[in-house]
Design a protein around this motif. Structure first.
Motif, PDB file in Angstrom:
ATOM      1  N   GLU A 147      32.300  40.474  43.472  1.00 55.68           N
ATOM      2  CA  GLU A 147      33.385  41.233  42.855  1.00 55.68           C
ATOM      3  C   GLU A 147      34.779  40.859  43.385  1.00 55.68           C
ATOM      4  O   GLU A 147      35.720  40.710  42.579  1.00 55.68           O
ATOM      5  CB  GLU A 147      33.137  42.734  43.025  1.00 55.68           C
ATOM      6  CG  GLU A 147      34.087  43.614  42.218  1.00 55.68           C
ATOM      7  CD  GLU A 147      34.126  43.260  40.737  1.00 55.68           C
ATOM      8  OE1 GLU A 147      35.225  43.351  40.143  1.00 55.68           O
ATOM      9  OE2 GLU A 147      33.080  42.872  40.176  1.00 55.68           O
ATOM     10  N   PRO A 148      34.987  40.678  44.709  1.00 54.09           N
ATOM     11  CA  PRO A 148      36.327  40.271  45.160  1.00 54.09           C
ATOM     12  C   PRO A 148      36.760  38.915  44.613  1.00 54.09           C
ATOM     13  O   PRO A 148      37.939  38.713  44.306  1.00 54.09           O
ATOM     14  CB  PRO A 148      36.183  40.234  46.694  1.00 54.09           C
ATOM     15  CG  PRO A 148      35.041  41.134  46.997  1.00 54.09           C
ATOM     16  CD  PRO A 148      34.085  40.965  45.856  1.00 54.09           C
ATOM     17  N   VAL A 149      35.820  37.965  44.470  1.00 48.49           N
ATOM     18  CA  VAL A 149      36.152  36.659  43.900  1.00 48.49           C
ATOM     19  C   VAL A 149      36.513  36.818  42.426  1.00 48.49           C
ATOM     20  O   VAL A 149      37.478  36.236  41.932  1.00 48.49           O
ATOM     21  CB  VAL A 149      34.972  35.672  44.042  1.00 48.49           C
ATOM     22  CG1 VAL A 149      35.403  34.282  43.613  1.00 48.49           C
ATOM     23  CG2 VAL A 149      34.449  35.654  45.466  1.00 48.49           C
ATOM     24  N   ARG A 150      35.719  37.619  41.715  1.00 44.41           N
ATOM     25  CA  ARG A 150      35.982  37.871  40.294  1.00 44.41           C
ATOM     26  C   ARG A 150      37.376  38.475  40.107  1.00 44.41           C
ATOM     27  O   ARG A 150      38.124  38.083  39.205  1.00 44.41           O
ATOM     28  CB  ARG A 150      34.902  38.792  39.733  1.00 44.41           C
ATOM     29  CG  ARG A 150      35.005  39.062  38.235  1.00 44.41           C
ATOM     30  CD  ARG A 150      33.849  39.917  37.738  1.00 44.41           C
ATOM     31  NE  ARG A 150      32.583  39.195  37.814  1.00 44.41           N
ATOM     32  CZ  ARG A 150      31.636  39.425  38.721  1.00 44.41           C
ATOM     33  NH1 ARG A 150      31.823  40.373  39.652  1.00 44.41           N
ATOM     34  NH2 ARG A 150      30.520  38.746  38.722  1.00 44.41           N
ATOM     35  N   LYS A 151      37.703  39.429  40.961  1.00 35.95           N
ATOM     36  CA  LYS A 151      39.012  40.077  40.872  1.00 35.95           C
ATOM     37  C   LYS A 151      40.141  39.072  41.110  1.00 35.95           C
ATOM     38  O   LYS A 151      41.157  39.077  40.387  1.00 35.95           O
ATOM     39  CB  LYS A 151      39.091  41.208  41.900  1.00 35.95           C
ATOM     40  CG  LYS A 151      40.375  42.002  41.873  1.00 35.95           C
ATOM     41  CD  LYS A 151      40.335  43.130  42.896  1.00 35.95           C
ATOM     42  CE  LYS A 151      41.647  43.915  42.891  1.00 35.95           C
ATOM     43  NZ  LYS A 151      41.618  45.015  43.916  1.00 35.95           N
ATOM     44  N   ALA A 152      39.966  38.197  42.119  1.00 43.22           N
ATOM     45  CA  ALA A 152      40.996  37.190  42.415  1.00 43.22           C
ATOM     46  C   ALA A 152      41.178  36.214  41.256  1.00 43.22           C
ATOM     47  O   ALA A 152      42.297  35.794  40.951  1.00 43.22           O
ATOM     48  CB  ALA A 152      40.625  36.440  43.691  1.00 43.22           C
ATOM     49  N   LEU A 153      40.078  35.843  40.597  1.00 42.49           N
ATOM     50  CA  LEU A 153      40.165  34.902  39.478  1.00 42.49           C
ATOM     51  C   LEU A 153      40.739  35.564  38.224  1.00 42.49           C
ATOM     52  O   LEU A 153      41.533  34.956  37.499  1.00 42.49           O
ATOM     53  CB  LEU A 153      38.782  34.314  39.188  1.00 42.49           C
ATOM     54  CG  LEU A 153      38.216  33.396  40.277  1.00 42.49           C
ATOM     55  CD1 LEU A 153      36.783  33.000  39.968  1.00 42.49           C
ATOM     56  CD2 LEU A 153      39.083  32.151  40.439  1.00 42.49           C
TER      57      LEU A 153
END
Length: 304
Positions: A147-153
């Motif tokens: 989820e944190p990677v998804r949010k950053a992208l």
């Protein structure tokens, strides 16, 4: 899992170096990504309670979010009154831990928030990127970590296209990564369970992706170095275990340490991947650790 072994190595190293007392460490591998249904979890709790009923346990350390969730559900039954240290914990679990009736006896080593830094670094090293792909599994722990990677992208969707391959079967995912355009980069989170419900070791999935993809791969964890990722500000599993054990030693000495802690990232890169994707090492951050560097013939034989 390799990541669990690295964290356990950090724990053992701290305990071995403790001069005041000798620590006997028992390890229980819960294997919750493969055996997920509630009856098996209850049976596992009964087994562990029975196994340690007559043992003089002073401290419980959990590694990774599934083990922490298991303890939040069962520690009152299995290990009443025993102090607990949790490591490899995402910040997203903070509220759940804070609301637990076990809160007063739990200490937590949170993972550093490195997703934004990994994404920013990858786009800096590959400035021509037009598409970013996220690969993650479907296990609860996969969702927490991706989820944190998804949010950053997603925050960059006005400048790059974002493709989310979460939830696919392993075969479909391989087909998709084979057809990516050259201006794409892949972000690999974790992959414990695929869309068809089969269980995997994330490192093995990463190796498959690296063998089939024609674009660079970036990941979050130091345990992935050497198996296909380029590198960056990586979470050190061994450091997580070390921090947890240091807190544990203080507890066993009678201290009352703070409720939370954190471990730093390791700035490391795979030399072979830098060469493979034509990334200039001069663009890397100062102090970066370059691993797997191949020595040239000149460096080997210049004396002669």
């Amino acid at each position: 899992f390799p990541a669990t072994q690295m964290a356990e190595s950090g724990i053992r190293n701290v305990f071995r170096a403790e001069p005041l007392f000798e620590v006997q460490l028992f390890s229980e591998y819960l294997d919750l990504s493969r055996f997920r249904d509630p009856p098996q979890r209850r049976a596992l709790a009964d087994l562990i309670k029975e196994r340690y009923a007559n043992s003089r346990i002073n401290l419980i350390i959990s590694v990774d979010s599934p083990a922490a969730e298991f303890l939040l559900e069962t520690a009152g039954y299995i290990f009443p009154e025993k102090p607990v240290v949790m490591c490899l914990i995402q910040q997203s679990l903070a509220e759940r831990i804070d609301a637990s009736p076990l809160k007063q006896r739990i200490r937590v080593v949170f993972e550093p928030l490195n997703s934004e830094e990994i994404v920013s670094s990858a786009l800096f090293l590959k400035p021509q990127t037009k598409t970013a792909v996220l690969i993650s599994g479907t296990f609860e722990n996969d969702h927490i970590r991706s989820e944190p990677v998804r949010k950053a992208l997603k925050s960059r969707e006005n400048t790059i296209e974002f493709i989310d391959l979460t939830g696919l079967s392993i075969e479909t995912m391989i087909d998709r990564v084979r057809d990516l355009s050259g201006d794409t980069i892949i972000f690999f989170s974790t992959f414990f369970v695929d869309g068809s419900g089969r269980s995997f070791t994330p490192r093995d999935v990463l190796k498959i992706i690296s063998a089939n993809a024609n674009v660079p791969i970036f990941g979050l964890y130091e345990s992935y170095l050497g198996d296909g990722i380029v590198g960056g500000c990586l979470l050190s599993l061994q450091e997580q275990g070390k921090k947890a054990a240091e807190i544990g030693v203080r507890i066993m000495k009678g201290e009352v340490p703070d409720g939370t802690g954190a471990a730093e990232c390791s700035l490391s890169y795979d030399w072979r991947q830098l060469k493979r994707w034509n990334i200039d090492m001069k663009t890397l951050p100062p102090g970066a650790n370059i691993l797997y560097r191949e020595v040239t013939a000149w460096e080997l034989y210049k004396f002669y």
